[in-house]
Design a protein around this motif. Structure first.
Motif, mmCIF file in Angstrom:
data_model
loop_
_atom_site.group_PDB
_atom_site.id
_atom_site.type_symbol
_atom_site.label_atom_id
_atom_site.label_comp_id
_atom_site.label_asym_id
_atom_site.label_seq_id
_atom_site.Cartn_x
_atom_site.Cartn_y
_atom_site.Cartn_z
ATOM 1 N N LYS A 248 47.307 -1.115 -26.334
ATOM 2 C CA LYS A 248 46.348 -2.077 -25.797
ATOM 3 C C LYS A 248 44.919 -1.618 -26.052
ATOM 4 O O LYS A 248 44.652 -0.434 -26.231
ATOM 5 N N ALA A 249 44.026 -2.589 -26.049
ATOM 6 C CA ALA A 249 42.613 -2.309 -26.286
ATOM 7 C C ALA A 249 41.788 -3.174 -25.348
ATOM 8 O O ALA A 249 42.184 -4.299 -25.006
ATOM 9 N N ILE A 290 44.071 -6.231 -23.985
ATOM 10 C CA ILE A 290 45.009 -7.073 -24.734
ATOM 11 C C ILE A 290 45.696 -6.221 -25.798
ATOM 12 O O ILE A 290 45.263 -5.090 -26.066
ATOM 13 N N PRO A 291 46.773 -6.734 -26.429
ATOM 14 C CA PRO A 291 47.400 -5.979 -27.530
ATOM 15 C C PRO A 291 46.399 -5.677 -28.646
ATOM 16 O O PRO A 291 45.611 -6.536 -29.033
ATOM 17 N N PRO A 367 57.179 -5.661 -25.969
ATOM 18 C CA PRO A 367 57.448 -6.845 -25.131
ATOM 19 C C PRO A 367 56.195 -7.672 -24.857
ATOM 20 O O PRO A 367 55.878 -7.975 -23.709
ATOM 21 N N PHE A 368 55.463 -8.031 -25.912
ATOM 22 C CA PHE A 368 54.201 -8.742 -25.710
ATOM 23 C C PHE A 368 54.372 -10.260 -25.693
ATOM 24 O O PHE A 368 53.629 -10.975 -25.041
ATOM 25 N N ILE A 392 47.785 -16.585 -28.274
ATOM 26 C CA ILE A 392 47.883 -16.372 -26.835
ATOM 27 C C ILE A 392 48.280 -14.911 -26.633
ATOM 28 O O ILE A 392 49.420 -14.519 -26.878
ATOM 29 N N LEU A 393 47.305 -14.113 -26.198
ATOM 30 C CA LEU A 393 47.494 -12.678 -26.063
ATOM 31 C C LEU A 393 47.666 -12.312 -24.594
ATOM 32 O O LEU A 393 46.795 -12.637 -23.772
ATOM 33 N N PRO A 394 48.760 -11.659 -24.212
ATOM 34 C CA PRO A 394 48.956 -11.308 -22.810
ATOM 35 C C PRO A 394 47.912 -10.313 -22.316
ATOM 36 O O PRO A 394 47.486 -9.438 -23.074
ATOM 37 N N ILE A 395 47.486 -10.478 -21.070
ATOM 38 C CA ILE A 395 46.596 -9.502 -20.458
ATOM 39 C C ILE A 395 47.444 -8.326 -19.993
ATOM 40 O O ILE A 395 48.293 -8.472 -19.105
ATOM 41 N N LEU A 396 47.226 -7.173 -20.596
ATOM 42 C CA LEU A 396 48.032 -6.001 -20.305
ATOM 43 C C LEU A 396 47.478 -5.166 -19.163
ATOM 44 O O LEU A 396 48.167 -4.344 -18.584
ATOM 45 N N ASP A 397 46.220 -5.369 -18.852
ATOM 46 C CA ASP A 397 45.584 -4.635 -17.760
ATOM 47 C C ASP A 397 44.288 -5.362 -17.410
ATOM 48 O O ASP A 397 43.640 -5.947 -18.262
ATOM 49 N N GLU A 398 43.952 -5.321 -16.120
ATOM 50 C CA GLU A 398 42.720 -5.982 -15.691
ATOM 51 C C GLU A 398 42.193 -5.292 -14.451
ATOM 52 O O GLU A 398 42.937 -4.951 -13.548
#
Length: 398
Positions: A248-249, A290-291, A367-368, A392-398
């Motif tokens: 993620k970045a 995001i990825p 698993p994105f 559509i990019l999943p939010i991996l951290d917020e």
């Protein structure tokens, strides 16, 4: 059969029988071998006319014959006309339903009896239990009525328990082996992905053209521009290499990376390339992650596709918006000739396959579940025809 004719197995004989069953399977490592060993011991040690092992199929709706000795055996582990028994039907099917042994002294008085290769007069069936669930049945039939006794039921129950433990071990080892093989394959795919990601971001085409453009600035004795673009190029290289092993970045860093990348492309194409990158104000680009290694690959494909047939100015608009637990990235690109008309693509979707394959590979190993859509419709600002891509990019951290 006269009860007096039934051989009663003594405790010593029983101990020897169960010991033989236990010892015969210690070196067996396959489930198939184990089941054939079971029916072989039933014939040789219990003097049965036949012995059949059924296992539930994957659907859990049918019993399938997996090993059989006696009239059903064709030699070389071949079952003659193997049958499938619906769960709940016949003697074996009812054993699955109840989870209890079934002893039939006279099959003529058991209306649910299902003849197999021929009609026999007595039958015994016990369940094979694994973790409290029926996974199969040990079954034997005899041409004489009243052949089987409660002692046979107790012996077969003990045998089923012994073999179910071995089945559990074999299945656990098989599952572990499959898991390890899957992990190795996943690692292999991950290495492939990393190499392809690095190859996509640091493609010789991109590196050569960037350095060539910077070299031209040096030849023009434009030191300020040369140093600025060399610094941008170096920052891009460091960023790509730092992200290579990361899943993620930060969105802020990805946006900054795109700006650096597009500035280098602008250096190459000058006024014929216009770009704008916008992020929705409500999107906290400082915190959202995001990825990584997806966006730049997409933009490079879009640019190369359009630039190859460009007759005039190319405009690129990239936007980022938040949608539930994801970031929607949209890239719009139009290509105009000198008269302001739009050059239509002649190559269909072929130029975008590279980034689509890249996204599919990423979804395969991580698993994105990145989603994408491509097409053509009016640009948001000019209303001229544009090619667009939505990620559509999943939010991996917020």
């Amino acid at each position: 059969m006269n009860p007096a004719d039934v051989h009663i197995i003594t405790p010593k004989e029983l101990e020897e029988i169960l010991l033989h069953f236990s010892q015969s399977m210690t070196e067996i490592d396959s489930e198939e071998d184990l089941l054939w060993d079971l029916v072989g011991n039933c014939i040789s040690k219990l003097n049965f006319e036949d012995a059949v092992v059924y296992l539930l199929d994957e659907s859990g709706q049918y019993l399938e014959q997996k090993a059989a000795l006696g009239p059903k055996s064709g030699g070389n582990r071949e079952i003659i006309q193997a049958i499938r028994v619906p769960v709940g039907k016949g003697v074996t099917g009812k054993v699955v339903n109840t989870g209890l042994p079934l002893l039939i002294q006279d099959t003529r008085q058991f209306p649910d009896y299902i003849p197999d290769d021929q009609y026999r007069l007595s039958e015994v069936a016990v369940p094979i239990l694994l973790e409290g669930k029926v996974i199969g049945v040990i079954d034997s039939e005899n041409s004489q009525a009243g052949y089987f006794t409660e002692q046979h039921v107790r012996i077969l129950n003990a045998v089923a328990s012994i073999y179910s433990g071995q089945i559990a071990r074999i299945r656990a080892e098989k599952h572990l082996q499959e898991k390890q093989e899957k992990l190795l394959e996943l690692q292999k795919r991950n290495y492939q992905f990393q190499l392809e990601a690095l190859s996509a971001q640091l493609s010789p085409h991109f590196v050569f053209n960037s350095l060539n453009s910077i070299q031209n600035q040096i030849f023009r004795d434009d030191k300020e521009s040369s140093l600025r673009f060399l610094s941008i190029f170096a920052k891009l290289l460091r960023y790509f290499l730092s992200q290579l092993h990361l899943e993620k970045a930060a969105l802020k860093e990805e946006v900054q990376m795109l700006n650096w990348y597009m500035q280098l492309q602008k250096l190459r194409y000058g006024d014929s390339l216009h770009f704008e990158i916008k992020a929705e104000e409500s999107l906290s680009i400082d915190r959202v992650k995001i990825p990584s290694m997806v966006i730049q690959n997409l933009l490079e494909n879009l640019l190369e596709e359009q630039i190859q047939s460009a007759n005039g100015a190319i405009s690129l608009l990239v936007t980022f918006e938040k949608t539930q637990n994801a970031v929607a990235m949209q890239a719009w690109i139009n290509q105009s000739d000198k008269k302001g008309t739009v050059e239509k693509r002649k190559t269909g979707n072929q130029p975008t396959r590279t980034w689509e394959d890249f996204v599919r590979l990423m979804n395969e190993i991580k698993p994105f579940h990145i989603q994408y859509e491509t097409g053509e419709k009016p640009c948001p600002q000019s209303q001229k025809p544009c090619k667009y891509v939505t990620l559509i990019l999943p939010i991996l951290d917020e």
